[in-house]
Design a protein around this motif. Sequence first.
Motif, PDB file in Angstrom:
ATOM      1  N   THR A  53       3.590  -2.559 -13.959  1.00 13.64           N
ATOM      2  CA  THR A  53       2.499  -3.540 -13.589  1.00 13.64           C
ATOM      3  C   THR A  53       2.780  -4.215 -12.057  1.00 13.64           C
ATOM      4  OG1 THR A  53       3.660  -5.627 -14.372  1.00 13.64           O
ATOM      5  CG2 THR A  53       1.933  -4.621 -15.894  1.00 13.64           C
ATOM      6  N   ALA A  54       3.883  -3.947 -11.631  1.00 16.24           N
ATOM      7  CA  ALA A  54       4.386  -4.558 -10.257  1.00 16.24           C
ATOM      8  C   ALA A  54       3.726  -4.122  -9.141  1.00 16.24           C
ATOM      9  CB  ALA A  54       5.764  -4.133 -10.134  1.00 16.24           C
ATOM     10  N   PHE A  55       3.009  -2.957  -9.050  1.00 18.85           N
ATOM     11  CA  PHE A  55       2.282  -2.352  -8.072  1.00 18.85           C
ATOM     12  C   PHE A  55       0.762  -2.229  -8.094  1.00 18.85           C
ATOM     13  CE2 PHE A  55       6.659  -0.490  -8.530  1.00 18.85           C
ATOM     14  CZ  PHE A  55       7.177  -0.879  -7.495  1.00 18.85           C
ATOM     15  N   GLN A  56       0.179  -3.371  -7.826  1.00 15.74           N
ATOM     16  CA  GLN A  56      -1.344  -3.588  -7.981  1.00 15.74           C
ATOM     17  C   GLN A  56      -2.301  -3.035  -7.067  1.00 15.74           C
ATOM     18  OE1 GLN A  56      -2.717  -3.930 -10.778  1.00 15.74           O
ATOM     19  NE2 GLN A  56      -0.868  -4.389 -11.955  1.00 15.74           N
ATOM     20  N   HIS A  57      -1.946  -2.676  -5.749  1.00 17.58           N
ATOM     21  CA  HIS A  57      -2.801  -2.290  -4.714  1.00 17.58           C
ATOM     22  C   HIS A  57      -3.471  -0.961  -5.135  1.00 17.58           C
ATOM     23  CE1 HIS A  57      -4.372  -0.462  -1.021  1.00 17.58           C
ATOM     24  NE2 HIS A  57      -3.883  -1.693  -0.309  1.00 17.58           N
ATOM     25  N   ASP A  58      -4.970  -0.924  -4.813  1.00 19.22           N
ATOM     26  CA  ASP A  58      -5.723   0.051  -5.278  1.00 19.22           C
ATOM     27  C   ASP A  58      -5.096   1.457  -4.907  1.00 19.22           C
ATOM     28  OD1 ASP A  58      -7.270  -1.275  -7.042  1.00 19.22           O
ATOM     29  OD2 ASP A  58      -8.936  -1.286  -5.379  1.00 19.22           O
TER      30      ASP A  58
ATOM     31  N   ASP B  72       0.758  -1.301   0.017  1.00 22.03           N
ATOM     32  CA  ASP B  72       0.049   0.023  -0.029  1.00 22.03           C
ATOM     33  C   ASP B  72       0.971   1.166   0.031  1.00 22.03           C
ATOM     34  OD1 ASP B  72       1.056  -0.217   2.379  1.00 22.03           O
ATOM     35  OD2 ASP B  72      -1.115   0.182   3.471  1.00 22.03           O
ATOM     36  N   LEU B  73       2.011   0.870   0.243  1.00 19.11           N
ATOM     37  CA  LEU B  73       3.135   2.304   0.249  1.00 19.11           C
ATOM     38  C   LEU B  73       4.336   1.710  -0.388  1.00 19.11           C
ATOM     39  CD1 LEU B  73       3.684   5.314   0.975  1.00 19.11           C
ATOM     40  CD2 LEU B  73       4.589   4.349   3.100  1.00 19.11           C
ATOM     41  N   VAL B  74       4.960   2.148  -1.254  1.00 16.79           N
ATOM     42  CA  VAL B  74       6.268   1.935  -1.723  1.00 16.79           C
ATOM     43  C   VAL B  74       7.381   3.147  -1.500  1.00 16.79           C
ATOM     44  CG1 VAL B  74       7.696   1.051  -3.669  1.00 16.79           C
ATOM     45  CG2 VAL B  74       5.324   0.638  -3.766  1.00 16.79           C
ATOM     46  N   ILE B  75       8.238   2.850  -0.826  1.00 18.43           N
ATOM     47  CA  ILE B  75       9.403   3.905  -0.647  1.00 18.43           C
ATOM     48  C   ILE B  75      10.544   3.609  -1.438  1.00 18.43           C
ATOM     49  CG2 ILE B  75      10.485   5.013   1.288  1.00 18.43           C
ATOM     50  CD1 ILE B  75       8.499   3.482   3.224  1.00 18.43           C
ATOM     51  N   VAL B  76      10.691   4.383  -2.354  1.00 18.44           N
ATOM     52  CA  VAL B  76      11.661   4.291  -3.517  1.00 18.44           C
ATOM     53  C   VAL B  76      12.998   5.195  -2.962  1.00 18.44           C
ATOM     54  CG1 VAL B  76      12.300   4.416  -5.722  1.00 18.44           C
ATOM     55  CG2 VAL B  76       9.734   4.198  -5.025  1.00 18.44           C
TER      56      VAL B  76
END
Length: 626
Positions: A316-321, A298-302
């Motif tokens: 396509t890697a991050f699919q959480h709404d 739900d959260l991606v810290i890049v």
Amino acid sequence: MTSRVRVTMAQAVVRFLSQQRSSRDGREQPFFGGVFGIFGHGNVAGIGQALQEQRAAIRYYLARNEQAMVHTAAAYAKMHNRLRTLACTSSIGPGATNMITGAAGATINRVPVLLLPGDIFAGRGPAPVLQQLESSQSQDVSVNDCFKPVSRYWDRINRPEQIITSLPEAMRVLTSPAETGAVTLALPQDVQAEAYDYPAALFEPRVWTVARPRPDRDRLLEAAALIRASTRPLIVAGGGVLYSEATESLRRFVDATGIAVGETQAGKGALPDPHPLSLGGVGATGTRPANVLAREADLVIVVGSRLSDFTTASKTAFQHDGVRFIAINVAEIDAGKHAALPLVGDARAVLDELLPAVSGYRVGADYTERIAAAQADWRAEVDRVCNPQSAIRDPRYVKQAQVIGVLQEMLAPTDVIVCAAGSLPGDLHKLWRARDSKGYHMEYGYSCMGYEIAGGLGVKMAAPDRRVYVLVGDGSYLMMAQEIVTAVQEHMAITIVLLDNDGFASIGGLSESVGSGGFGTRYRERNSETGELDGDPLAINLAANAESLGATVWRANTIAAFRTALAAAAAHTGVGVIVVPVDRESRVGGYESWWDVPVAEVSTAPEVQKARAAYDEARRKERDFL
Ligand SMILES: Cc1ncc(C[n+]2csc(CCOP(=O)(O)OP(=O)(O)O)c2C)c(N)n1
Ligand SMILES: [Mg+2]
């Protein structure tokens, strides 16, 4: 009165380079480790003469190919976390344009290289000179204009005094973590030899301090609030973590919060193995646990990533709404990607400030348990794929994954593997466990075939105390093997593991997946009956080729022979090459990922139609992050 020194423009450039130093965290060092070059009429009497005169102050290295020497400089810079590099001098014309591919690679990978191509006469008198491109629209055009889009700073020195302002600009860009890349100063042949009364101050030692910019306070607090509100966070660690020397800060951050880490190709080693929160590679060539976690995050810290399509599995890697992104990056262009909350700043500085801001936050026990289980599963999967005892389809070959497994087992943690193109990068991204933050050197921004050996030389020059293993396919080797000669010349003991598999296994596999059956990817003779490239295998003796360039060569047709060769190579003091025939058809599969390569929309071939249908389906998962 200003004290002046009368020297040629080329002498001034070389003197200046020898005096530049970089400094970060109080650690100061010479910025240029030397000058690589190939001389021709466009630089021999200018920069060449100056290098001879100044050889006690800065070392000259003769390369075999101008493209390769830029790769060597880029690899050297990458190994030095961008705090040092090499300069490259070429003649005019083809010598100069040979460097363009290397320049693009350096700029895309965000590593500093200084290129000094010779240029046509500024005075124009004898034009057109040998190798001059003529334009009917302007006399102010040369082939060196091709460097403009691939350079972060570009200048042409038409008068000797122009370097007084140009060289400091070049240094500013080279030492700027946000702006760095290839810097090109095109040096007209006549101006290189021209004398000028330069201010003596130009040649005094100068220290370029590489700062650690801190993030905006309000945005940092916003980011902390996002982290506190998340239940399924994930960190994507890129090359910026390594360049900023932020691995310890990252470890402290994840140890405190329990957030797991997936690594990009450039970021592999950001959280060295073993660590309970390391998921390995993420994205198109990522591991199963990393990709499953990415899908649900739900959260991606890049941290320090340019978020290429390989990292995002073509979005396509991050699919959480409701997935949100926080991007920590020294460059605004990267911090804003995926509509992230941008934390513009140095990776280490930002992580160190973010940690107290999230104090008390920790992921739930279910998250921690899942990661532990996923890690155990994945280790078992890697052991299965790399198992040296596993059945072999054809006794003439070994499997590439087995070679990787043996390397993992026999290499020391601080040894460095170097790689760039073909099927190896994907396999290594999944299977390799980087136990040292500088042990995995992958050029995957440009993925330039030919980088491998030249790059391995640059890594060894930057870290002579480490053993360096270049992993290269037969395709890449045939594109650029000649720097073996340069490594021999410089007594740089590197080991090259050459995986011979009848051409392009990677693109062959891709061609099959798009319905084209591997067309044009095998090393075969033209078949006189069919007229196609499907005749006898080409009788290429790569071992003899390597031997002829001065390397000591081992041929390893079995895993046992490979182990023996690897042990012998480790004790060898020269350049070693181990040639291993590998089975092209024994590929490592993908894990929960995808890569967008458009398939022909119309074709009479049923395989292509089928591939297109699958493509249309898969593409539906691509997302816009606005
Ligand atoms: C300079 C350059 N040209 C073309 C490509 C496209 N390409 C990517 S991998 C590959 C084949 C590499 O062959 P090899 O080195 O034998 O590795 P393998 O695929 O067999 O593992 C090609 C042609 C590239 N990456 N770089
Ligand atoms: Mg190959």
